[in-house]
Design an enzyme around this catalytic site. Structure first.
Site, PDB file in Angstrom:
ATOM      1  CG  HIS A   7     -10.616  76.582   1.459  1.00 19.91           C
ATOM      2  ND1 HIS A   7      -9.748  76.082   0.519  1.00 19.91           N
ATOM      3  CD2 HIS A   7     -11.354  77.539   0.817  1.00 19.91           C
ATOM      4  CE1 HIS A   7      -9.945  76.708  -0.640  1.00 19.91           C
ATOM      5  NE2 HIS A   7     -10.908  77.598  -0.467  1.00 19.91           N
ATOM      6  CG  ASP A  66      -5.968  76.713   1.537  1.00 18.79           C
ATOM      7  OD1 ASP A  66      -6.436  75.751   2.188  1.00 18.79           O
ATOM      8  OD2 ASP A  66      -5.442  76.571   0.423  1.00 18.79           O
TER       9      ASP A  66
END
Length: 440
Positions: free
Chosen positions: A255, A231
């Site tokens: 991410h 993430d």
């Protein structure tokens, strides 16, 4: 207690340590020391050291040093909460172990204890071991990732690892191995983080929600760190001002360096200014530089720079969406689709590297189409830049320069651009339309 991931070992070896201290030194001396005893060895790894840890934080809550002994293992089978700290150094020279019993942890979370370590108070420093073998928090997240049901992104009752709320403090050599989910929620003012390591690489299931640092505050820097996760490496939330993220290496299925998400609750007015992301290497990630806000949100994000960013096999190197979606979330209240979190004075400068053309995306996709492809027309996965402005007035003073991003297929880089008008963005650096990226 050795790092076994070859890529992570290589990156760690290449980093040059640059020590950073707290912005302001404590006024009072830390005259008391609490050395935490461990029953790990004598019990063959079965005893719970949480009571001894909690006792140390109670006895040495002010003007103290709390020590996890060098090379010593500790079982932290129950959450630790210390919210009355003042001028304390947490010296982590040993290694901490969370429970490996998933059901037991879920029951603790269901009881209302959703964060495993909670620290709060002024001048609370975290000092990890210089020796790379020590200073680790071992959460045993691999079993959780593997147990996640098929086509689901949300295994129930996962704990947050740490909530850290302080001021005039430093965090050095924080090390997290296989976190179950979120790592550090960092709140406060005048905080330096350096030489952190987050290792959420997986040999099986996808490591959902293994954010590195979720940041909210003023005058916060994160430098010289390595984060391999599933993430955001950093997610800047509102309100935040004067945030620096520099000289870091991030990757795995990261991410990236994110702002938001913002505006999910339209009554929560976003207020973020003066962010700088610089000299960062991004490897095998879904995103490198990302802004995400929900349509219907409100507020302003201003004066943001991403500079000198190196990408290797990244699906979306530069990505802006003001119509963010979350495959597992619902929203409160009435949504005005023409309202936006306004973006002003954004710069993307000196990006170089490769775009993931052949195997785009990551393991977080549990829907069809994938959540990260929703709303993007005719994706080729040659896109160097994706700018999705919600309205023709919601993006202002965008600038790109020195963009040298190339698809692995050796096709020309392309761009998706929506509603970043030339009138409001005269230095955008290319024509806002979908097609081949042609810098001005």
């Amino acid at each position: 207690m050795l790092i076994t991931n070859p890529a992570l070992l290589g990156i760690l070896a290449s980093l040059v340590p640059l020590a950073l201290g707290a912005p302001n030194q404590p006024i009072q001396a830390r005259s008391r020391k609490c050395v935490i005893p461990s029953s790990y060895a004598s019990s063959h790894g079965t005893a719970d050291d949480s009571p001894a840890v909690a006792s140390a934080f109670a006895q040495c809550a002010e003007n103290s040093v709390i020590v996890f002994q060098e090379g010593v293992d500790y079982n932290i089978f129950h959450p630790i909460k210390a919210t009355n700290l003042s001028n304390v150094e947490i010296r982590v020279l040993g290694n901490l172990h969370l429970p490996q019993d998933i059901t037991a942890v879920q029951n603790i979370v269901k009881s209302g204890q959703s964060t495993w370590f909670t620290f709060q108070g002024p001048r609370v420093d975290w000092t990890g071991a210089d020796d790379i073998k020590n200073g680790w928090i071992n959460s045993y997240g691999q079993a959780w990732w593997d147990a996640n049901p098929a086509n689901s992104s949300s295994f129930p009752n996962r704990p947050h690892l740490m909530s850290y709320k302080t001021s005039q403090a430093s965090i050095k050599n924080f090390r997290s191995r296989k976190p179950i989910a979120w790592n550090v929620k960092l709140q406060g003012d005048d905080i330096t983080v350096s030489h952190a390591i987050v290792d959420a690489t997986s040999t099986g299931g996808f490591p959902f929600n293994t954010d590195g640092f979720d940041v909210e505050g003023t005058n916060i820097s994160i430098t010289d760190s390595v984060m391999f996760n599933g993430d955001d490496a950093i997610a800047v939330n509102t309100p935040s001002h004067n945030i620096v993220f520099a000289r870091n290496t991030i990757g795995y299925q990261s991410h990236g360096m994110s702002i938001g998400s913002l505006g999910k609750d339209p009554t929560d007015f976003a207020n973020i200014t003066n962010l700088r992301f610089e000299d960062v290497t991004v490897i095998d990630a879904l995103y490198a530089a990302r802004f995400k806000s929900w349509s219907g949100g409100r507020g302003l994000v201003k004066n943001v720079v991403w500079k000198n960013i190196r990408t290797f096999n990244v699906t979306f190197p530069i990505f802006v969406t003001q119509s963010y979606s979350d495959q597992s979330a619902s929203r409160p209240g009435t949504i005005d689709p023409f309202s936006s979190v306004m973006m002003e004075d954004f710069t993307w400068s000196d990006f170089s590297g490769t775009i993931n053309t052949y195997h785009p995306g990551d393991g977080s996709c549990v829907t069809d189409p994938c959540w990260y492809n929703v709303g993007l027309p005719n994706l080729k996965h040659t896109e160097a830049i994706v700018l999705e402005c919600n309205t023709e007035s919601s993006c202002k003073n965008f600038r790109t320069e020195g963009i040298r991003l190339h698809p692995q297929s050796k096709d020309s880089p392309s761009v998706i651009c929506m509603k970043a008008t030339a009138e409001l963005n005269p230095k955008l650096g290319f024509e806002c339309k979908n097609g081949t990226f042609v810098p001005h």
